[in-house]
Design a protein around this motif. Structure first.
Motif, PDB file in Angstrom:
ATOM      1  N   VAL A 109       9.364  -0.917   8.274  1.00 25.99           N
ATOM      2  CA  VAL A 109       8.075  -1.563   8.548  1.00 25.99           C
ATOM      3  C   VAL A 109       7.550  -1.123   9.914  1.00 25.99           C
ATOM      4  N   GLU A 110       8.430  -0.999  10.879  1.00 24.01           N
ATOM      5  CA  GLU A 110       8.006  -0.557  12.206  1.00 24.01           C
ATOM      6  C   GLU A 110       7.430   0.855  12.170  1.00 24.01           C
ATOM      7  N   VAL A 111       7.985   1.720  11.337  1.00 22.66           N
ATOM      8  CA  VAL A 111       7.421   3.067  11.191  1.00 22.66           C
ATOM      9  C   VAL A 111       6.031   2.964  10.576  1.00 22.66           C
ATOM     10  N   MET A 112       5.873   2.108   9.576  1.00 20.47           N
ATOM     11  CA  MET A 112       4.547   1.908   8.971  1.00 20.47           C
ATOM     12  C   MET A 112       3.541   1.457  10.018  1.00 20.47           C
ATOM     13  N   ARG A 113       3.963   0.550  10.884  1.00 23.74           N
ATOM     14  CA  ARG A 113       3.060  -0.032  11.873  1.00 23.74           C
ATOM     15  C   ARG A 113       2.867   0.846  13.106  1.00 23.74           C
ATOM     16  N   ALA A 114       3.613   1.935  13.215  1.00 27.13           N
ATOM     17  CA  ALA A 114       3.589   2.753  14.433  1.00 27.13           C
ATOM     18  C   ALA A 114       2.251   3.444  14.661  1.00 27.13           C
ATOM     19  N   ASP A 115       1.568   3.803  13.595  1.00 30.28           N
ATOM     20  CA  ASP A 115       0.241   4.393  13.778  1.00 30.28           C
ATOM     21  C   ASP A 115      -0.819   3.331  13.472  1.00 30.28           C
ATOM     22  N   ALA A 116      -2.051   3.672  13.693  1.00 30.44           N
ATOM     23  CA  ALA A 116      -3.138   2.688  13.557  1.00 30.44           C
ATOM     24  C   ALA A 116      -3.374   2.254  12.112  1.00 30.44           C
ATOM     25  N   ASN A 117      -3.088   3.116  11.160  1.00 31.78           N
ATOM     26  CA  ASN A 117      -3.349   2.837   9.743  1.00 31.78           C
ATOM     27  C   ASN A 117      -2.058   2.611   8.978  1.00 31.78           C
ATOM     28  N   VAL A 118      -1.982   1.498   8.274  1.00 33.91           N
ATOM     29  CA  VAL A 118      -0.898   1.290   7.316  1.00 33.91           C
ATOM     30  C   VAL A 118      -1.498   1.583   5.953  1.00 33.91           C
TER      31      VAL A 118
ATOM     32  N   ALA B  86      -1.369   2.703   1.722  1.00 34.30           N
ATOM     33  CA  ALA B  86      -0.658   2.365   0.482  1.00 34.30           C
ATOM     34  C   ALA B  86       0.512   3.318   0.265  1.00 34.30           C
ATOM     35  N   ALA B  87       0.341   4.572   0.654  1.00 32.96           N
ATOM     36  CA  ALA B  87       1.423   5.558   0.498  1.00 32.96           C
ATOM     37  C   ALA B  87       2.620   5.200   1.372  1.00 32.96           C
ATOM     38  N   GLU B  88       2.364   4.716   2.582  1.00 30.56           N
ATOM     39  CA  GLU B  88       3.462   4.300   3.461  1.00 30.56           C
ATOM     40  C   GLU B  88       4.173   3.069   2.894  1.00 30.56           C
ATOM     41  N   ARG B  89       3.400   2.131   2.381  1.00 31.27           N
ATOM     42  CA  ARG B  89       4.004   0.940   1.762  1.00 31.27           C
ATOM     43  C   ARG B  89       4.854   1.351   0.562  1.00 31.27           C
ATOM     44  N   ALA B  90       4.329   2.267  -0.249  1.00 34.80           N
ATOM     45  CA  ALA B  90       5.070   2.727  -1.431  1.00 34.80           C
ATOM     46  C   ALA B  90       6.367   3.429  -1.021  1.00 34.80           C
ATOM     47  N   ALA B  91       6.319   4.229   0.029  1.00 35.83           N
ATOM     48  CA  ALA B  91       7.526   4.920   0.509  1.00 35.83           C
ATOM     49  C   ALA B  91       8.559   3.917   1.015  1.00 35.83           C
ATOM     50  N   THR B  92       8.094   2.866   1.665  1.00 34.20           N
ATOM     51  CA  THR B  92       8.988   1.815   2.154  1.00 34.20           C
ATOM     52  C   THR B  92       9.648   1.095   0.986  1.00 34.20           C
ATOM     53  N   VAL B  93       8.858   0.727  -0.001  1.00 33.56           N
ATOM     54  CA  VAL B  93       9.383   0.041  -1.182  1.00 33.56           C
ATOM     55  C   VAL B  93      10.387   0.930  -1.914  1.00 33.56           C
ATOM     56  N   THR B  94      10.053   2.200  -2.075  1.00 33.26           N
ATOM     57  CA  THR B  94      10.942   3.143  -2.762  1.00 33.26           C
ATOM     58  C   THR B  94      12.277   3.259  -2.032  1.00 33.26           C
ATOM     59  N   ALA B  95      12.229   3.390  -0.715  1.00 35.70           N
ATOM     60  CA  ALA B  95      13.465   3.522   0.062  1.00 35.70           C
ATOM     61  C   ALA B  95      14.335   2.280  -0.054  1.00 35.70           C
ATOM     62  N   LEU B  96      13.715   1.105   0.054  1.00 34.79           N
ATOM     63  CA  LEU B  96      14.490  -0.135  -0.034  1.00 34.79           C
ATOM     64  C   LEU B  96      15.049  -0.355  -1.438  1.00 34.79           C
TER      65      LEU B  96
END
Length: 160
Positions: free
Chosen positions: A37-46, A48-58
């Motif tokens: 989640v911190e990687v997702m939040r690291a740039d200004a834009n979160v 859908a692709a970042e959320r999907a990558a996070t969900v896939t990894a978990l």
């Protein structure tokens, strides 16, 4: 007379041990989710692709059901907002994860960073910092980055 008491005590301590194992597993899941989640939040834009990558990894790492995953992500977002540092998360991983598992977490972080098609300097810095806290060697850090970059490029080609 002593046998029922012994059985009761055995059940009590086994429940505590099972609860402790569950709490430990949840702590590791939460630690991993917070870092992603911190990687997702690291740039200004979160995205859908970042959320999907996070969900896939978990999902891949912990084999969670959709409702469990949603709860974990909600808890991770709240925890990330109030976290002062990453040490508590990485120290739990250092205690319980193998070196290969820690390298996989770093690769998963890179996959989240590359998911939106651009690597932000803040994402790069964050992953470098966390890799150091996880005692991932620079060589393994670079290999994880290259694997994630290659996977992102292949995914982009597949979508085109």
């Amino acid at each position: 007379m002593l046998s029922p008491l012994k059985n009761l005590l055995t059940q009590f301590f086994m429940l505590d041990e099972a609860r402790s194992t569950f709490d430990e597993a949840h702590s590791l899941q939460l630690a991993t989710a917070v870092l992603l989640v911190e990687v997702m939040r690291a740039d200004a834009n979160v995205t859908a692709a970042e959320r999907a990558a996070t969900v896939t990894a978990l999902r891949k790492k912990f084999a969670l059901q959709d409702d469990e995953l949603a709860r974990l992500l909600a808890e991770a977002k709240n925890t990330a907002k109030s976290a002062n540092d990453y040490f508590s998360f990485t120290s739990a991983m250092n205690d319980e994860f193998t070196q290969a598992q820690k390298i996989q977490v770093v690769e998963d972080m890179w996959q989240v960073a590359y998911a939106d098609g651009q690597l932000d300097a803040n994402e790069n810095h964050l992953i470098s910092k966390i890799a150091g806290l996880l005692h991932v060697t620079h060589g393994d850090y670079i290999v994880a980055k290259l694997h994630a970059k290659q996977a992102a490029q292949q995914s982009k080609i597949a979508r085109a």
